[in-house]
Design an enzyme around this catalytic site. Structure first.
Site, PDB file in Angstrom:
ATOM      1  N   GLU A 130       0.833  -1.215   0.000  1.00 21.42           N
ATOM      2  CA  GLU A 130       0.000   0.000   0.000  1.00 21.42           C
ATOM      3  C   GLU A 130       0.861   1.256   0.000  1.00 21.42           C
ATOM      4  O   GLU A 130       0.568   2.230  -0.692  1.00 21.42           O
ATOM      5  CB  GLU A 130      -0.953   0.014   1.206  1.00 21.42           C
ATOM      6  CG  GLU A 130      -1.990  -1.101   1.228  1.00 21.42           C
ATOM      7  CD  GLU A 130      -2.882  -1.105   0.003  1.00 21.42           C
ATOM      8  OE1 GLU A 130      -3.152  -0.020  -0.548  1.00 21.42           O
ATOM      9  OE2 GLU A 130      -3.285  -2.192  -0.437  1.00 21.42           O
ATOM     10  N   HIS A 165       2.172   2.196  -3.340  1.00 18.38           N
ATOM     11  CA  HIS A 165       1.290   2.987  -4.205  1.00 18.38           C
ATOM     12  C   HIS A 165       1.519   4.484  -4.006  1.00 18.38           C
ATOM     13  O   HIS A 165       1.489   5.255  -4.960  1.00 18.38           O
ATOM     14  CB  HIS A 165      -0.174   2.658  -3.918  1.00 18.38           C
ATOM     15  CG  HIS A 165      -0.635   1.376  -4.539  1.00 18.38           C
ATOM     16  ND1 HIS A 165      -0.438   1.079  -5.860  1.00 18.38           N
ATOM     17  CD2 HIS A 165      -1.292   0.308  -4.009  1.00 18.38           C
ATOM     18  CE1 HIS A 165      -0.960  -0.112  -6.131  1.00 18.38           C
ATOM     19  NE2 HIS A 165      -1.469  -0.604  -5.021  1.00 18.38           N
ATOM     20  N   ASP A 197       3.774  -4.384  -5.733  1.00 19.51           N
ATOM     21  CA  ASP A 197       4.284  -5.668  -5.232  1.00 19.51           C
ATOM     22  C   ASP A 197       5.816  -5.655  -5.238  1.00 19.51           C
ATOM     23  O   ASP A 197       6.471  -6.062  -4.278  1.00 19.51           O
ATOM     24  CB  ASP A 197       3.808  -6.826  -6.123  1.00 19.51           C
ATOM     25  CG  ASP A 197       2.375  -7.231  -5.834  1.00 19.51           C
ATOM     26  OD1 ASP A 197       1.851  -6.818  -4.784  1.00 19.51           O
ATOM     27  OD2 ASP A 197       1.776  -7.961  -6.655  1.00 19.51           O
TER      28      ASP A 197
HETATM   29 ZN   LIG Z   1      -2.483  -2.379  -4.595  1.00 26.22          ZN
END
Ligand SMILES: [Zn+2]
Length: 414
Positions: A275, A278, A356
């Site tokens: 997260e 991002h 990721d």
């Molecule tokens: Zn995501």
């Protein structure tokens, strides 16, 4: 028949057929064997259950979709729109109030139609597969709160749009664009403190191994975190998730209580690192800018069609109005929206892979990331083998097997 009506009917039909076709392919490629990386987390009967869950949800989607299309066509061709318009006009109010009532009633009708489906999905389907935790009182309260919120937040915005297009002339779309952008940013700003607590309880994460791991990691990548919260997701569903809200220094992390229960500290950290990835990779910022540009494009096109006679003829409307133009243009715009949406999902899938990668590189723990993904998918009964066409149309994330393979690939490269 009027050309606009033909275009809209064609769009509705194509949308329905494409989605049904993708659903069909998606079910057709299901195989009983558990894919290799999941053998340890998915017992064969649990895997069968996940496929049954997909079948049940797909069939239910077909029913919901068909009923929605049929009701819309009946309302349209039985002259529902002009009937409602004449009734609203008979009250002799001003154009802004007419618009609020006209659109408000259409919204209410749509909510009433979707209510039984929502009841069935929650209390029959989710219940059957062991996810549902929602009580009837939570369900009813959610609807009431949602309604009040839609009235409080939606009315001023809609009134503003109606006002600009009614009185501001050529540049109405530009004023609307500025107003909507400011409004959306403001709502996102107040959402974590004012709106989300209406639906869930957020408690600060207590000090301990998890909290110090999160804060330590955040510091190591220079990510400002003020608070980590636990959200009572278990109030509605046993499915699990995590998310971020807020801007700048006011960012908050919210972990579902269901997530904390199922994962190790390393796995939770991997989820949060993803997260934070991002944010660090500017996906959130770019997404927001793309969203604002999209709104601008839509408003600009709207300004050409909002009082176009053909648009009103298509719906048998006797009078031209700003509010009618808004609703009918939204239907005409849906094919373009479909393509833009697909493009945005393509970007989103790329961003997920990048997040990721960020998580694996910064935590140095590819095993934890892969384990987190495996457990999450098994717990949420995710479809492990979606059809590529279905993914293309519907997925904002790459299929989980693909993600796990990519993560393993990162290991081999380093
Ligand atoms: Zn995501």
């Amino acid at each position: 028949m009027n050309l606009i009506a033909v275009i809209i009917l064609f769009a509705i039909g194509m949308d329905f057929i494409l989605n049904a076709w993708a659903d069909y392919l998606n079910l057709k490629v299901l195989r009983p064997e558990v894919p290799e990386p999941f053998k340890a987390v998915y017992a064969p009967d649990q895997y069968r259950k996940s496929q049954e869950y997909l079948r049940v949800k797909t069939r239910f989607g077909w029913i919901t979709g068909s009923v929605n299309v049929i009701l819309l066509l009946i309302f349209w061709f039985a002259g529902g729109f002009p009937l409602l318009d004449e009734w609203v006009r008979s009250w002799d109010l001003n154009p802004i109030l007419n618009g609020l009532i006209f659109i408000g009633i259409l919204g209410l009708l749509k909510a009433i139609v979707s209510l039984p489906f929502s009841v069935y999905a929650t209390f029959v389907i989710e219940e059957r597969f062991g996810f549902n935790q929602t009580t009837w009182s939570t369900f009813v309260l959610d609807i009431l709160k949602g309604l009040v919120l839609a009235l409080l937040l939606g009315t001023p915005l809609l009134a503003g749009i109606l006002f600009f297009f009614e009185y501001a002339g050529t540049y109405a779309w530009l004023f609307c664009w500025i107003a909507i952008t400011i409004y959306m940013l403001a709502v996102q700003f107040i959402a974590p403190t004012w709106i989300m607590p209406l639906f869930n309880k957020f408690t600060p994460l207590e000090s301990g191994e998890l909290k110090s791991a999160i804060l330590g990691y955040a510091q190591s990548i220079k990510f400002p975190v003020q608070n980590v919260y636990v959200m009572d997701g278990s109030r509605r569903s046993s499915k699990s998730n995590a998310f971020f809200t807020g801007f700048g220094k006011h960012k908050r992390i919210a972990l579902f209580d269901t997530l904390i229960k199922q994962h190790s500290v390393g796995e939770l950290l991997a989820v949060l690192a993803h997260e934070m990835g991002h944010y660090k990779k500017k996906h959130i910022l770019v997404g927001m800018i793309l969203g604002i540009l999209q709104t601008g494009l839509m408003l600009y096109l709207l300004s050409f069609f909002i009082s176009y006679q053909g648009l009103f003829d298509a719906f048998y409307m006797q009078y031209i109005s700003v509010y009618g133009g808004l609703i009918f243009f939204a239907m005409l715009y849906s094919p373009l929206d479909f393509f833009i949406g697909m493009f945005m999902q393509m970007i989103s899938r790329k961003n997920e892979t990048a997040a990721d990668r960020f998580a694996v590189e910064t935590t140095g723990d590819s095993g934890a990331m892969a384990d987190a993904l495996k457990k999450l998918s098994a717990h949420n009964l995710t479809n492990l083998t979606p059809h590529p066409f279905y993914v293309f149309l519907n997925y904002s994330h790459p299929p989980v097997l693909r993600r796990i393979n990519d993560i393993k690939g990162l290991d081999r490269m380093s």
